[in-house]
Scaffold this motif. Structure first.
Motif, PDB file in Angstrom:
ATOM      1  N   PRO A  90      -7.232  19.593   1.139  1.00 51.91           N
ATOM      2  CA  PRO A  90      -8.200  18.500   1.026  1.00 51.91           C
ATOM      3  C   PRO A  90      -7.575  17.175   1.458  1.00 51.91           C
ATOM      4  CG  PRO A  90      -7.436  19.172  -1.144  1.00 51.91           C
ATOM      5  CD  PRO A  90      -6.834  20.117  -0.149  1.00 51.91           C
ATOM      6  N   SER A  91      -8.410  16.302   1.967  1.00 46.71           N
ATOM      7  CA  SER A  91      -7.896  14.989   2.369  1.00 46.71           C
ATOM      8  C   SER A  91      -7.759  14.099   1.143  1.00 46.71           C
ATOM      9  CB  SER A  91      -8.833  14.343   3.389  1.00 46.71           C
ATOM     10  OG  SER A  91     -10.091  14.090   2.807  1.00 46.71           O
ATOM     11  N   ASN A  92      -6.884  13.153   1.216  1.00 44.72           N
ATOM     12  CA  ASN A  92      -6.672  12.188   0.142  1.00 44.72           C
ATOM     13  C   ASN A  92      -7.470  10.940   0.487  1.00 44.72           C
ATOM     14  OD1 ASN A  92      -4.681  13.717  -1.382  1.00 44.72           O
ATOM     15  ND2 ASN A  92      -3.389  13.418   0.402  1.00 44.72           N
ATOM     16  N   GLU A  93      -8.718  10.894   0.043  1.00 38.94           N
ATOM     17  CA  GLU A  93      -9.605   9.806   0.417  1.00 38.94           C
ATOM     18  C   GLU A  93      -9.336   8.573  -0.421  1.00 38.94           C
ATOM     19  OE1 GLU A  93     -13.716  10.838   0.851  1.00 38.94           O
ATOM     20  OE2 GLU A  93     -13.193  12.885   1.427  1.00 38.94           O
ATOM     21  N   ILE A  94      -9.673   7.416   0.169  1.00 42.95           N
ATOM     22  CA  ILE A  94      -9.517   6.153  -0.534  1.00 42.95           C
ATOM     23  C   ILE A  94     -10.841   5.411  -0.538  1.00 42.95           C
ATOM     24  CG2 ILE A  94      -7.092   6.001   0.147  1.00 42.95           C
ATOM     25  CD1 ILE A  94      -7.982   3.607   1.976  1.00 42.95           C
ATOM     26  N   GLU A  95     -10.941   4.450  -1.454  1.00 44.21           N
ATOM     27  CA  GLU A  95     -12.124   3.602  -1.553  1.00 44.21           C
ATOM     28  C   GLU A  95     -11.690   2.288  -2.186  1.00 44.21           C
ATOM     29  OE1 GLU A  95     -15.548   2.423  -0.703  1.00 44.21           O
ATOM     30  OE2 GLU A  95     -15.482   4.605  -0.578  1.00 44.21           O
ATOM     31  N   PHE A  96     -12.388   1.231  -1.864  1.00 43.70           N
ATOM     32  CA  PHE A  96     -12.139  -0.068  -2.479  1.00 43.70           C
ATOM     33  C   PHE A  96     -13.220  -0.303  -3.531  1.00 43.70           C
ATOM     34  CE2 PHE A  96     -10.028  -0.235   1.548  1.00 43.70           C
ATOM     35  CZ  PHE A  96      -8.897  -1.007   1.324  1.00 43.70           C
ATOM     36  N   TYR A  97     -12.843  -0.936  -4.652  1.00 42.16           N
ATOM     37  CA  TYR A  97     -13.823  -1.223  -5.695  1.00 42.16           C
ATOM     38  C   TYR A  97     -14.936  -2.114  -5.175  1.00 42.16           C
ATOM     39  CZ  TYR A  97     -11.236   0.748  -9.652  1.00 42.16           C
ATOM     40  OH  TYR A  97     -10.617   1.596 -10.536  1.00 42.16           O
ATOM     41  N   LYS A  98     -14.561  -3.121  -4.401  1.00 44.98           N
ATOM     42  CA  LYS A  98     -15.545  -4.084  -3.915  1.00 44.98           C
ATOM     43  C   LYS A  98     -15.402  -4.247  -2.411  1.00 44.98           C
ATOM     44  CE  LYS A  98     -14.255  -6.558  -7.888  1.00 44.98           C
ATOM     45  NZ  LYS A  98     -12.978  -7.136  -7.939  1.00 44.98           N
ATOM     46  N   GLY A  99     -16.516  -4.536  -1.765  1.00 48.99           N
ATOM     47  CA  GLY A  99     -16.501  -4.741  -0.322  1.00 48.99           C
ATOM     48  C   GLY A  99     -15.571  -5.855   0.104  1.00 48.99           C
ATOM     49  N   LYS A 100     -15.489  -6.904  -0.718  1.00 48.67           N
ATOM     50  CA  LYS A 100     -14.619  -8.023  -0.336  1.00 48.67           C
ATOM     51  C   LYS A 100     -13.156  -7.601  -0.338  1.00 48.67           C
ATOM     52  CE  LYS A 100     -13.834 -10.155  -4.789  1.00 48.67           C
ATOM     53  NZ  LYS A 100     -13.473 -11.354  -5.453  1.00 48.67           N
ATOM     54  N   ASP A 101     -12.787  -6.657  -1.205  1.00 46.50           N
ATOM     55  CA  ASP A 101     -11.414  -6.156  -1.217  1.00 46.50           C
ATOM     56  C   ASP A 101     -11.099  -5.451   0.101  1.00 46.50           C
ATOM     57  OD1 ASP A 101     -11.304  -7.087  -3.823  1.00 46.50           O
ATOM     58  OD2 ASP A 101     -11.451  -5.106  -4.736  1.00 46.50           O
ATOM     59  N   GLU A 102     -12.039  -4.659   0.563  1.00 49.94           N
ATOM     60  CA  GLU A 102     -11.851  -3.954   1.829  1.00 49.94           C
ATOM     61  C   GLU A 102     -11.804  -4.946   2.991  1.00 49.94           C
ATOM     62  OE1 GLU A 102     -13.559  -0.112   4.247  1.00 49.94           O
ATOM     63  OE2 GLU A 102     -14.876  -1.058   2.774  1.00 49.94           O
ATOM     64  N   GLU A 103     -12.670  -5.943   2.960  1.00 48.22           N
ATOM     65  CA  GLU A 103     -12.695  -6.949   4.016  1.00 48.22           C
ATOM     66  C   GLU A 103     -11.372  -7.701   4.093  1.00 48.22           C
ATOM     67  OE1 GLU A 103     -16.113  -9.420   3.252  1.00 48.22           O
ATOM     68  OE2 GLU A 103     -17.470  -7.704   3.407  1.00 48.22           O
ATOM     69  N   LEU A 104     -10.806  -8.062   2.936  1.00 50.05           N
ATOM     70  CA  LEU A 104      -9.515  -8.765   2.913  1.00 50.05           C
ATOM     71  C   LEU A 104      -8.417  -7.885   3.499  1.00 50.05           C
ATOM     72  CD1 LEU A 104      -9.681 -10.470  -0.607  1.00 50.05           C
ATOM     73  CD2 LEU A 104      -9.662 -11.614   1.621  1.00 50.05           C
ATOM     74  N   PHE A 105      -8.405  -6.605   3.117  1.00 53.96           N
ATOM     75  CA  PHE A 105      -7.411  -5.690   3.649  1.00 53.96           C
ATOM     76  C   PHE A 105      -7.552  -5.557   5.163  1.00 53.96           C
ATOM     77  CE2 PHE A 105      -6.652  -1.379   5.253  1.00 53.96           C
ATOM     78  CZ  PHE A 105      -5.265  -1.379   5.179  1.00 53.96           C
ATOM     79  N   LEU A 106      -8.772  -5.312   5.638  1.00 53.21           N
ATOM     80  CA  LEU A 106      -8.985  -5.111   7.077  1.00 53.21           C
ATOM     81  C   LEU A 106      -8.637  -6.365   7.879  1.00 53.21           C
ATOM     82  CD1 LEU A 106     -12.257  -2.998   7.100  1.00 53.21           C
ATOM     83  CD2 LEU A 106      -9.951  -2.246   7.748  1.00 53.21           C
ATOM     84  N   ALA A 107      -8.961  -7.539   7.348  1.00 56.85           N
ATOM     85  CA  ALA A 107      -8.623  -8.779   8.052  1.00 56.85           C
ATOM     86  C   ALA A 107      -7.107  -8.925   8.164  1.00 56.85           C
ATOM     87  CB  ALA A 107      -9.229  -9.976   7.319  1.00 56.85           C
ATOM     88  N   ALA A 108      -6.397  -8.648   7.088  1.00 57.96           N
ATOM     89  CA  ALA A 108      -4.926  -8.739   7.113  1.00 57.96           C
ATOM     90  C   ALA A 108      -4.342  -7.686   8.043  1.00 57.96           C
ATOM     91  CB  ALA A 108      -4.368  -8.578   5.696  1.00 57.96           C
ATOM     92  N   TRP A 109      -4.908  -6.469   8.017  1.00 58.50           N
ATOM     93  CA  TRP A 109      -4.408  -5.389   8.871  1.00 58.50           C
ATOM     94  C   TRP A 109      -4.593  -5.757  10.349  1.00 58.50           C
ATOM     95  CZ3 TRP A 109      -1.619  -1.029   8.243  1.00 58.50           C
ATOM     96  CH2 TRP A 109      -1.508  -0.199   9.362  1.00 58.50           C
ATOM     97  N   GLU A 110      -5.797  -6.201  10.689  1.00 58.74           N
ATOM     98  CA  GLU A 110      -6.097  -6.498  12.083  1.00 58.74           C
ATOM     99  C   GLU A 110      -5.301  -7.705  12.584  1.00 58.74           C
ATOM    100  OE1 GLU A 110     -10.402  -6.568  12.305  1.00 58.74           O
ATOM    101  OE2 GLU A 110     -10.453  -4.378  12.470  1.00 58.74           O
ATOM    102  N   LYS A 111      -4.998  -8.648  11.701  1.00 59.73           N
ATOM    103  CA  LYS A 111      -4.179  -9.796  12.093  1.00 59.73           C
ATOM    104  C   LYS A 111      -2.765  -9.355  12.461  1.00 59.73           C
ATOM    105  CE  LYS A 111      -2.660 -14.321  10.529  1.00 59.73           C
ATOM    106  NZ  LYS A 111      -2.673 -15.305   9.450  1.00 59.73           N
ATOM    107  N   LYS A 112      -2.245  -8.375  11.715  1.00 62.79           N
ATOM    108  CA  LYS A 112      -0.872  -7.917  11.941  1.00 62.79           C
ATOM    109  C   LYS A 112      -0.783  -6.784  12.962  1.00 62.79           C
ATOM    110  CE  LYS A 112       3.302  -6.590   9.486  1.00 62.79           C
ATOM    111  NZ  LYS A 112       3.931  -6.393   8.183  1.00 62.79           N
TER     112      LYS A 112
END
Length: 83
Positions: free
Chosen positions: A2-24
């Motif tokens: 099985p895959s080890n899936e992830i989820e963020f509690y809130k959409g803003k948490d995911e948005e912050l992560f993706l913005a930081a990831w894409e910047k780097k």
């Protein structure tokens, strides 16, 4: 296996992560984002099993913080919440 899936509690948490990831690391396509999330799930699973990470601590992947970690046993996925 099985895959080890992830989820963020809130959409803003995911948005912050993706913005930081894409910047780097650069912009992600939908397919690349899905592969990244699977890689993150595999890495946190490995770290939990090997005792390198404990739930409730901030989890980082390749220098980018995802937030405090948790696990939902019912849905069998790793969760992240902004620290």
């Amino acid at each position: 296996m099985p895959s080890n899936e992830i989820e963020f509690y809130k959409g803003k948490d995911e948005e912050l992560f993706l913005a930081a990831w894409e910047k780097k690391h650069g912009v992600l396509s939908d397919d690349a984002q899905e592969k990244l999330y699977l890689a993150i799930g595999d890495e946190i699973d490995r770290q939990i099993k090997e005792g390198e990470h404990k739930f409730g601590e901030v989890f980082s992947y390749k220098g980018i913080e995802l937030g405090k970690s948790d696990y939902n046993h019912f849905y069998e996925l790793y969760l992240f919440d902004e620290k």
